[in-house]
Design a protein around this motif. Structure first.
Motif, short mmCIF file in Angstrom:
data_model
loop_
_atom_site.label_atom_id
_atom_site.label_comp_id
_atom_site.label_asym_id
_atom_site.label_seq_id
_atom_site.Cartn_x
_atom_site.Cartn_y
_atom_site.Cartn_z
N TRP A 38 0.83 -1.21 0.00
CA TRP A 38 0.00 0.00 0.00
C TRP A 38 0.86 1.25 0.00
CZ3 TRP A 38 -4.73 2.12 -0.30
CH2 TRP A 38 -5.82 1.26 -0.39
N ALA A 39 1.92 1.26 0.82
CA ALA A 39 2.78 2.44 0.91
C ALA A 39 3.43 2.74 -0.43
CB ALA A 39 3.85 2.22 1.98
N VAL A 40 3.84 1.71 -1.15
CA VAL A 40 4.44 1.91 -2.47
C VAL A 40 3.40 2.41 -3.46
CG1 VAL A 40 5.57 0.76 -4.40
CG2 VAL A 40 6.26 0.22 -2.07
N ALA A 41 2.23 1.78 -3.46
CA ALA A 41 1.21 2.12 -4.45
C ALA A 41 0.68 3.54 -4.26
CB ALA A 41 0.05 1.12 -4.37
N LEU A 42 0.61 4.01 -3.03
CA LEU A 42 0.09 5.34 -2.77
C LEU A 42 1.18 6.38 -2.55
CD1 LEU A 42 -2.93 4.55 -0.40
CD2 LEU A 42 -2.93 4.88 -2.87
N GLY A 43 2.43 5.96 -2.47
CA GLY A 43 3.51 6.90 -2.27
C GLY A 43 3.47 7.54 -0.90
N ARG A 44 3.32 6.71 0.14
CA ARG A 44 3.22 7.21 1.51
C ARG A 44 4.14 6.42 2.41
NH1 ARG A 44 -3.40 7.45 1.44
NH2 ARG A 44 -3.57 9.12 -0.09
N ILE A 45 4.46 7.00 3.53
CA ILE A 45 5.32 6.32 4.48
C ILE A 45 4.55 5.18 5.14
CG2 ILE A 45 4.71 7.85 6.41
CD1 ILE A 45 7.65 7.63 7.29
N ALA A 46 5.24 4.07 5.40
CA ALA A 46 4.59 2.91 6.00
C ALA A 46 4.30 3.16 7.47
CB ALA A 46 5.47 1.67 5.83
N PHE A 47 3.29 2.46 7.99
CA PHE A 47 2.90 2.63 9.39
C PHE A 47 3.91 2.00 10.34
CE2 PHE A 47 -1.13 2.91 7.10
CZ PHE A 47 -1.67 4.06 7.64
N MET A 48 4.48 0.86 9.95
CA MET A 48 5.42 0.15 10.82
C MET A 48 6.75 0.00 10.11
SD MET A 48 5.17 -3.68 12.49
CE MET A 48 3.73 -3.29 13.49
N PRO A 49 7.83 0.55 10.65
CA PRO A 49 9.14 0.37 10.02
C PRO A 49 9.68 -1.03 10.25
CG PRO A 49 9.36 1.61 12.05
CD PRO A 49 7.88 1.42 11.82
N ARG A 50 10.59 -1.42 9.40
CA ARG A 50 11.17 -2.76 9.49
C ARG A 50 11.86 -2.99 10.83
NH1 ARG A 50 16.32 -4.04 8.95
NH2 ARG A 50 16.79 -1.97 8.14
N THR A 51 12.52 -1.97 11.33
CA THR A 51 13.31 -2.14 12.55
C THR A 51 12.47 -2.36 13.80
OG1 THR A 51 13.37 0.29 12.73
CG2 THR A 51 15.25 -0.79 11.67
N ALA A 52 11.16 -2.14 13.71
CA ALA A 52 10.29 -2.32 14.89
C ALA A 52 9.91 -3.77 15.11
CB ALA A 52 9.03 -1.47 14.75
N ILE A 53 10.14 -4.63 14.13
CA ILE A 53 9.67 -6.02 14.20
C ILE A 53 10.74 -6.90 14.81
CG2 ILE A 53 8.82 -7.98 12.87
CD1 ILE A 53 7.76 -6.05 10.82
N GLU A 54 10.38 -7.59 15.89
CA GLU A 54 11.26 -8.57 16.51
C GLU A 54 10.84 -10.00 16.18
OE1 GLU A 54 11.15 -7.86 20.66
OE2 GLU A 54 11.86 -5.79 20.54
N LEU A 55 9.61 -10.18 15.76
CA LEU A 55 9.05 -11.52 15.57
C LEU A 55 9.70 -12.19 14.37
CD1 LEU A 55 6.76 -13.11 17.01
CD2 LEU A 55 5.29 -12.46 15.11
N GLU A 56 10.01 -13.46 14.55
CA GLU A 56 10.59 -14.22 13.44
C GLU A 56 9.52 -14.53 12.40
OE1 GLU A 56 10.12 -18.56 15.70
OE2 GLU A 56 12.11 -17.70 15.29
N LYS A 57 9.96 -14.86 11.22
CA LYS A 57 9.03 -15.15 10.13
C LYS A 57 8.42 -16.54 10.28
CE LYS A 57 11.44 -12.02 7.01
NZ LYS A 57 12.35 -11.53 8.08
N PRO A 58 7.28 -16.79 9.63
CA PRO A 58 6.63 -18.11 9.76
C PRO A 58 7.56 -19.22 9.30
CG PRO A 58 5.14 -16.52 8.78
CD PRO A 58 6.47 -15.85 8.83
#
Length: 761
Positions: A368-388
């Motif tokens: 969504w951020a790319v398609a609308l040209g807007r800043i994302a709500f959650m930055p990458r560095t905020a995520i601690e959870l491992e991937k599925p």
């Protein structure tokens, strides 16, 4: 003569009664040594059934008689005491693992027992030890330091957050800067309980329609926007359990799926195709207004509702739902590793469900951020959870093209193959992390944008592409590639375009590919992948992500057509790809009403910047009844699309040749000079001076006019012109531009480059 007088022989007793008179004793000869009784023969002698002397490391029989490799396997002899002890110990360990499972079932609550049974059933090949470890991890309590007496200072020094218990088993995430993090459970809060219900939706009782829509959703939306576990959702749906399924989520899923259905029942007004899914969406909104508490299924429902609104040309509403989805995910602490259930127990299934929802939401908000040209709500560095963690059992679940109008229902199509859903989610999550950094660089910059930073981003994209698993590669063996895999590759090349599109007019000081060449190569690859997709799966249905990517590629083709000094081969090729893109997108129009705005963007750009419109482009516009603004017919309505499988003359059953290209990645090449675009709206073709025709594209032009950006010499109100993007100073500090690693050539001619046959997937 008389015989001699012989004295009588003296008879003596027998000395050795055991010695035979016929076999005199062999005096002086030592007794032969007795054969040793060996404890274990070597394995070759066992197989040959020959005697073995038991010598180690090699017996004489193997060394001198049979000339074979000698080896011993003491564990194979179960008659030995050591082996018996070992077998008994292993059986005890296995029984202990089973006892852990049985004890958990005996003492667990109904919900915990259901989770344990689900864990055992969904992992039939999982050893008992692994299942027992998962059950042990269900109860996670933070370890306290020994010898530390509880103090207020000790509680305040904890940097981690708290998740207080709330009624209905909800959680809230509070960071260490919040005073609410020091609060215990909120049992005194009055929360509305979830009522039991008879049906999941009040819109229809038609079980056939509901199953039809669910099949469409899990075929044409879920593989890319994987916001929840299909298995847990269906389990809750059939067992009437609210933990992983809710009426709001069901209605949101059905509303989105209506965009892929041709059935009149999917419309609020059976005669109006623009009302697809309105009844289900209205019901989902009503349920959200009645109960907007933060929980996992509400996060999932908000994500589905955001996608549905975007498809139906309601991007503002969809963006708000995306914001709600991410803020609720943050409130629940889904992005954090420690945030388990307040009661201290979290099953492996619950943890995996959180991971799937968090990363699916992250992918959705980044797209969504790319398609609308807007800043994302959650930055990458905020995520601690491992991937599925992809499970082989779930990854091999077969994908089928439900809803494809070319194939009869319940018949094999030749397109069935393993879906690899969670492998795709993991790779989309990794790609979204890179894209998130790009969006942050554009819309929340902390440093100057230099050529080196762009190249580092490009290298990260290329490394991601290089590390893709083989199951997510474009197939070269003639067999069909999954549509979601083709979409993944299209999205990757679209991200490359978005990275370099603001810099089409500049080149790098280093001898590397210029941005324009990189964008052109990516646009050509997208067009080729689009052709592969539509020849294999037709225009309806198609994944929603394709729309933005196809329009981005079409704009790059438009740039190459409108150049004042284009290379002839590139201009002709770009016109072909642009006309094909227009036809392909028109085939998707009934599924995605938002396409009318994208067509408006393309039409305006063509009318404004292309002095001589190529015949095939004009024919494509005429075929979809999309006249240019200066045409006598100003009606901009689109005619209903013809449901064709591909924009060319070949039929849907034609074999599609598999692409034979690979990703070229960053490489050295001579840098072409910048191009110019000519406006034919205000000053006429060829009448404006050269400097007034120069422009740069904004990264994400979403308004109908396309928003060209003027060079720094001009006073411009645009916030994304090249001087601001590069932070090169007011009125264009080109010396600083050079120091940042960019150069702008003063020549009027575009040198061009050979792209035919050299593109790569």
């Amino acid at each position: 003569m008389a015989p001699p007088d012989i004295p009588p022989r003296q008879i003596e007793p027998k000395v050795s009664p055991r010695t035979s008179s016929l076999s005199p004793p062999l005096e002086g000869i030592p007794d032969a040594p007795k054969r040793k009784c060996i404890s274990s023969a070597c394995m070759p002698c066992r197989k040959r059934k020959s005697k073995c002397d038991g010598k180690k490391p090699s017996c004489n029989g193997c060394d001198f008689v049979y000339h074979t490799t000698c080896y011993y396997d003491l564990d194979s002899d179960h008659r030995r005491k050591g082996a018996l002890r070992r077998d008994i110990r292993q059986l005890k360990e296995e029984n202990e693992k089973r006892d852990v499972i049985l004890e958990a079932i005996r003492k667990g609550s109904e919900a915990e027992v259901d989770n344990i049974i689900q864990l055992v059933r969904t992992n039939p090949d999982e050893p008992y030890g692994s299942i027992a470890e998962s059950i042990k991890r269900m109860s996670i309590n933070p370890a306290k330091r020994l010898g530390d007496a509880p103090t207020l200072e000790g509680e305040l020094e904890e940097f981690s957050a708290k998740s207080p218990l709330i009624k209905a088993d909800e959680t809230r995430h509070y960071g260490h800067t919040s005073n609410l993090a020091l609060m215990g459970s909120e049992d005194d809060l009055s929360l509305k309980a979830v009522d039991q219900f008879g049906t999941w939706t009040s819109v229809t009782n038609d079980a056939g329609l509901i199953q039809h829509l669910l099949n469409l959703y899990f075929t044409w939306s879920h593989p890319i926007y994987l916001l929840f576990s299909e298995e847990l959702f269906l389990h809750g749906l059939h067992s009437k359990r609210l933990e992983y399924c809710s009426p709001m989520l069901v209605n949101a899923v059905l509303a989105l799926a209506c965009n892929y259905s041709d059935r009149p029942e999917a419309r609020a007004d059976m005669n109006d195709p623009t009302t697809l899914g309105n009844r289900f969406f209205t019901e989902a909104k009503r349920l959200l207004a009645e109960d907007d508490r933060s929980c996992l299924t509400t996060v999932q429902a908000l994500g589905v509702m955001a996608l549905r609104q975007a498809m139906n040309n309601q991007d503002s509403s969809g963006w708000k739902y995306t914001g709600q989805m991410m803020t609720m995910a943050i409130e629940l602490g889904l992005h954090l590793t420690y945030n388990v259930k307040p009661n201290g127990k979290e099953t492996a299934i619950e943890a995996e469900a959180r991971r799937i929802t968090l990363w699916g939401s992250y992918v959705t908000q980044t797209v969504w951020a790319v398609a609308l040209g807007r800043i994302a709500f959650m930055p990458r560095t905020a995520i601690e959870l491992e991937k599925p963690s992809p499970s082989e059992h779930l990854e091999m679940k077969i994908w089928r093209p439900h809803g494809d109008p070319r194939f009869p229902l319940h018949e094999l199509t030749g397109l069935e193959q393993p879906a690899f859903r969670y492998t795709l989610l993991v790779q989309l999550s990794r790609l979204s992390e890179i894209v998130n950094d790009t969006v942050q660089m554009f819309y929340a910059p902390r440093d100057r944008i230099t050529s080196r930073r762009l190249q580092l981003h490009h290298e990260n994209f290329h490394l991601w592409y290089k590390d893709l698993p083989s199951v997510l590669a474009i197939r070269q063996d003639g067999r069909p590639t999954l549509p979601q895999v083709i979409t993944l590759h299209i999205y990757y090349h679209s991200c490359i375009i978005q990275l370099f599109r603001p810099f089409l007019r500049v080149s790098f000081v280093q001898n590397t590919k210029p941005p324009r060449q990189i964008c052109t190569e990516a646009a050509i690859t997208i067009s080729q992948l689009m052709e592969l997709y539509f020849k294999t799966y037709s225009a309806r249905p198609a994944f929603f992500m394709i729309i933005h990517c196809a329009v981005s590629a079409a704009i790059i083709h438009l740039v190459n057509i409108s150049s004042q000094y284009p290379a002839p081969m590139i201009a002709v090729q770009a016109a072909d790809y642009l006309s094909d893109a227009i036809r392909m997108l028109h085939g998707m129009y009934l599924n995605y009403p938002i396409l009318i705005r994208h067509f408006s963007v393309l039409r305006s750009l063509i009318a404004k910047w292309v002095p001589v419109i190529p015949n095939n482009v004009r024919e494509a516009l005429d075929a979809i009844d999309l006249p240019l603004p200066d045409s006598s017919n100003n009606n901009s309505a689109l005619s209903p699309p013809q449901l064709v499988s591909n924009p060319h003359s070949s039929t849907a059953s034609d074999a599609c040749p598999s692409p034979t290209f690979e990703d070229s990645g960053p490489c050295d090449s001579s840098a072409p000079e910048f191009t110019q675009m000519t406006s034919n709206v205000n000053e006429g073709i060829g009448k404006s001076n050269a400097r007034s025709r120069e422009f740069l594209w904004t990264p994400f032009p979403e308004n109908p006019a396309g928003v060209p950006v003027m060079l720094p010499e001009f006073i411009s109100n645009q916030s994304m012109d090249i001087s601001r993007v590069l932070d090169s100073g007011v009125d264009g500090d080109w010396a600083q531009l050079n120091r940042d690693g960019f150069t702008m050539d003063g020549s009027e001619a575009f040198l061009g480059f050979d792209l035919v046959g050299n593109q790569s997937f």
